[in-house]
Scaffold this motif. Structure first.
Motif, mmCIF file in Angstrom:
data_model
loop_
_atom_site.group_PDB
_atom_site.id
_atom_site.type_symbol
_atom_site.label_atom_id
_atom_site.label_comp_id
_atom_site.label_asym_id
_atom_site.label_seq_id
_atom_site.Cartn_x
_atom_site.Cartn_y
_atom_site.Cartn_z
ATOM 1 N N ILE A 19 -11.108 -4.702 -15.323
ATOM 2 C CA ILE A 19 -12.155 -3.689 -14.789
ATOM 3 C C ILE A 19 -11.124 -2.519 -14.543
ATOM 4 O O ILE A 19 -10.112 -2.351 -14.085
ATOM 5 N N PHE A 20 -11.592 -1.321 -15.234
ATOM 6 C CA PHE A 20 -11.024 -0.115 -15.214
ATOM 7 C C PHE A 20 -11.874 0.785 -14.102
ATOM 8 O O PHE A 20 -12.932 0.986 -14.355
ATOM 9 N N SER A 21 -11.328 0.996 -12.956
ATOM 10 C CA SER A 21 -12.067 2.022 -11.879
ATOM 11 C C SER A 21 -11.755 3.412 -11.999
ATOM 12 O O SER A 21 -10.663 3.864 -11.860
ATOM 13 N N ALA A 60 2.312 8.968 -7.345
ATOM 14 C CA ALA A 60 3.232 8.217 -6.754
ATOM 15 C C ALA A 60 3.331 6.886 -7.536
ATOM 16 O O ALA A 60 2.351 6.573 -8.347
ATOM 17 N N GLY A 64 -1.616 4.630 -10.525
ATOM 18 C CA GLY A 64 -2.309 4.212 -11.412
ATOM 19 C C GLY A 64 -2.322 5.017 -12.748
ATOM 20 O O GLY A 64 -3.214 5.051 -13.630
ATOM 21 N N LYS A 65 -0.903 5.554 -12.922
ATOM 22 C CA LYS A 65 -0.838 6.570 -13.977
ATOM 23 C C LYS A 65 -0.689 5.927 -15.474
ATOM 24 O O LYS A 65 -1.292 6.252 -16.197
ATOM 25 N N THR A 67 -1.883 2.917 -16.306
ATOM 26 C CA THR A 67 -3.271 2.332 -16.556
ATOM 27 C C THR A 67 -4.294 3.360 -16.790
ATOM 28 O O THR A 67 -4.898 3.184 -18.057
ATOM 29 N N TYR A 225 -15.795 -4.842 -6.568
ATOM 30 C CA TYR A 225 -14.897 -6.147 -7.119
ATOM 31 C C TYR A 225 -15.287 -7.267 -6.448
ATOM 32 O O TYR A 225 -15.300 -8.679 -7.180
ATOM 33 N N PHE A 254 -4.329 4.412 -4.742
ATOM 34 C CA PHE A 254 -5.368 4.028 -5.565
ATOM 35 C C PHE A 254 -5.162 2.531 -6.204
ATOM 36 O O PHE A 254 -5.827 1.565 -5.985
ATOM 37 N N LEU A 256 -2.569 0.424 -6.273
ATOM 38 C CA LEU A 256 -2.186 -0.446 -5.565
ATOM 39 C C LEU A 256 -3.180 -1.261 -4.632
ATOM 40 O O LEU A 256 -3.233 -2.383 -4.445
ATOM 41 N N GLU A 259 -5.005 -3.585 -6.687
ATOM 42 C CA GLU A 259 -4.179 -4.718 -6.942
ATOM 43 C C GLU A 259 -4.373 -5.783 -5.659
ATOM 44 O O GLU A 259 -4.499 -6.946 -5.905
HETATM 45 N N1 LIG Z 1 -8.122 2.865 -12.421
HETATM 46 C C1 LIG Z 1 -7.705 1.643 -12.177
HETATM 47 N N2 LIG Z 1 -8.617 0.430 -12.195
HETATM 48 C C2 LIG Z 1 -8.324 -0.593 -11.947
HETATM 49 N N3 LIG Z 1 -6.813 -1.150 -11.801
HETATM 50 C C3 LIG Z 1 -6.100 0.044 -11.487
HETATM 51 C C4 LIG Z 1 -6.505 1.273 -11.985
HETATM 52 N N4 LIG Z 1 -5.382 1.951 -11.653
HETATM 53 C C5 LIG Z 1 -4.318 1.198 -11.336
HETATM 54 N N5 LIG Z 1 -4.810 0.075 -11.304
HETATM 55 C C6 LIG Z 1 -3.886 -1.131 -10.894
HETATM 56 O O1 LIG Z 1 -2.918 -0.839 -9.968
HETATM 57 C C7 LIG Z 1 -1.539 -1.253 -10.218
HETATM 58 C C8 LIG Z 1 -0.646 -0.065 -10.370
HETATM 59 O O2 LIG Z 1 -1.206 0.743 -11.413
HETATM 60 P P1 LIG Z 1 -0.058 1.503 -12.543
HETATM 61 O O3 LIG Z 1 1.104 0.633 -12.831
HETATM 62 O O4 LIG Z 1 -0.941 2.225 -13.583
HETATM 63 O O5 LIG Z 1 0.411 2.270 -11.469
HETATM 64 P P2 LIG Z 1 1.693 3.715 -11.918
HETATM 65 O O6 LIG Z 1 1.313 4.892 -11.243
HETATM 66 O O7 LIG Z 1 1.859 3.577 -13.331
HETATM 67 O O8 LIG Z 1 2.913 3.082 -10.978
HETATM 68 P P3 LIG Z 1 4.365 3.274 -11.482
HETATM 69 O O9 LIG Z 1 4.722 4.619 -11.112
HETATM 70 O O10 LIG Z 1 5.148 2.352 -10.501
HETATM 71 O O11 LIG Z 1 4.776 3.106 -12.907
HETATM 72 C C9 LIG Z 1 -1.966 -2.268 -11.633
HETATM 73 O O12 LIG Z 1 -1.741 -3.591 -11.135
HETATM 74 C C10 LIG Z 1 -3.209 -1.688 -12.026
HETATM 75 O O13 LIG Z 1 -3.835 -2.640 -12.681
#
Ligand SMILES: Nc1ncnc2c1ncn2[C@@H]1O[C@H](COP(=O)(O)OP(=O)(O)OP(=O)(O)O)[C@@H](O)[C@H]1O
Ligand SMILES: [Mg+2]
Length: 318
Positions: A19-21, A60, A64-65, A67, A225, A254, A256, A259
């Motif tokens: 699911i993408f939120s 940070a 979720g960047k 993703t 969820y 967000f 984390l 997750e």
């Molecule tokens: N929009 C979203 N919807 C659902 N789950 C999400 C979303 N964004 C992030 N997640 C979940 O949160 C977790 C962390 O996301 P992500 O790896 O994209 O973060 P990041 O900002 O890239 O972190 P890093 O800087 O450590 O690489 C993943 O397990 C991902 O599945």
């Protein structure tokens, strides 16, 4: 637990992970990228060559960047990711390699475009090839994830050469290519390092969650969820206090938070529960961090003093 039951749970968890939120920052990112994409397409159609631009998504770890960028690139209906017949690749996406020297970044970019190098070449030749292949694949945007690493372990001279090369992609006289940079706060240092680059960048920040202002959103998200997992939530997990604990456990990030929510739902599935309860969050955090209840943000009275990020990181290492 029988094997088939286990497989069933894994499938349900996978469905939750897929699911993408969306959130406000994502919509801004999508809007900006959509605008630049349309503009570039209109220029190509009109035979106009204009400088391309950059969108930088900053947040940070765990915000979720990665993703968000993956979702944007793979779900926009008008973006062709890799057409085998025509070779068209509207957006090429890769992580900045380590060490991020000009040569190695070039070589990795070339590989992402489908042309791994077989022989040793100079940085200049490699980047000339990158530019040729970007044009050949009709690439409109190049996405670098972990873009803050462009400045890590880098001499100022190397950083300058990487930044000017990225600029030269956007200013190419024949086939200008836009950039999507995703990275942590340090990415701002790279952008601001060069005023010409800064002027061409549109930044979007993933803000941290606020334990006072975002509780309704978090309750709503958790509910979503829980429903998608085919369960219901107990009244205890629908309170502002619980939402504040969950936000704190996720170090206000967000991604984390989602997750952790999915892990708690998995915990509930494994205990064959019908309702999602606080105890599932407590158990999940205990397992992930390996810490005592006094350091568990779902149990401890003064949970705000707990450094959850450190506990989760340390738990992940073991
Ligand atoms: N929009 C979203 N919807 C659902 N789950 C999400 C979303 N964004 C992030 N997640 C979940 O949160 C977790 C962390 O996301 P992500 O790896 O994209 O973060 P990041 O900002 O890239 O972190 P890093 O800087 O450590 O690489 C993943 O397990 C991902 O599945
Ligand atoms: Mg990432």
């Amino acid at each position: 637990m029988t094997e088939s039951l286990n497989t069933g749970i894994q499938q349900r968890v996978l469905a939750l992970r897929s699911i993408f939120s969306s959130n406000q920052a994502y919509r801004k990112f999508e809007d900006r990228f959509g605008y630049l994409l349309e503009r570039r397409r209109a220029e190509i159609a009109a035979g106009v060559i204009a400088e391309a631009r950059c969108v930088a998504l900053i947040g940070a770890s765990g915000s979720g960047k990665t993703t968000a960028a993956r979702h944007l690139i793979t779900t926009l209906p008008e973006v062709v990711s890799n057409d085998l017949e025509t070779g068209r690749m509207d957006v090429a996406s890769l992580s900045v390699p380590t060490p991020a020297t000009l040569k190695f970044v070039g070589q990795t970019t070339l590989a992402a475009l489908g042309f791994p190098l077989r022989r040793e070449k100079t940085a200049q030749t490699i980047w000339d090839m990158v530019k040729d292949h970007l044009a050949a694949r009709q690439t409109l945007f190049l996405h670098y994830d972990e873009a803050q690493d462009l400045s890590r372990h880098q001499t100022p001279k190397e950083l300058n050469s990487v930044v000017s090369t990225l600029k030269s992609l956007m200013q190419h006289p024949v086939w200008p290519v836009g950039l999507i940079l995703t990275g942590t706060e340090e990415l701002k240092t790279i952008i601001n390092h060069d005023s010409q680059l800064a002027r061409r960048v549109f930044p979007v920040e993933f803000p941290q969650l606020n334990p006072l202002l975002d509780t309704d959103r978090v309750i709503h998200l958790l509910n979503h969820y829980t429903e998608r997992a085919g369960m219901s939530g107990s009244d205890d997990v629908a309170t502002a206090e619980f939402a504040a604990r969950l936000i704190h456990a996720a170090d206000r990030e967000f991604g984390l938070l989602i997750e952790l929510a999915i892990s708690a739902l998995e915990e509930a599935m494994r205990s064959d529960a019908e309702k999602l309860e606080i105890v599932h969050f407590t158990q999940m955090f205990r397992k992930r961090s390996g810490c005592i209840d006094g350091l568990n943000p779902f149990v401890a009275a003064d949970f705000e003093r707990i450094d959850c990020r450190r506990l989760l990181d340390r738990g992940g290492e073991t």
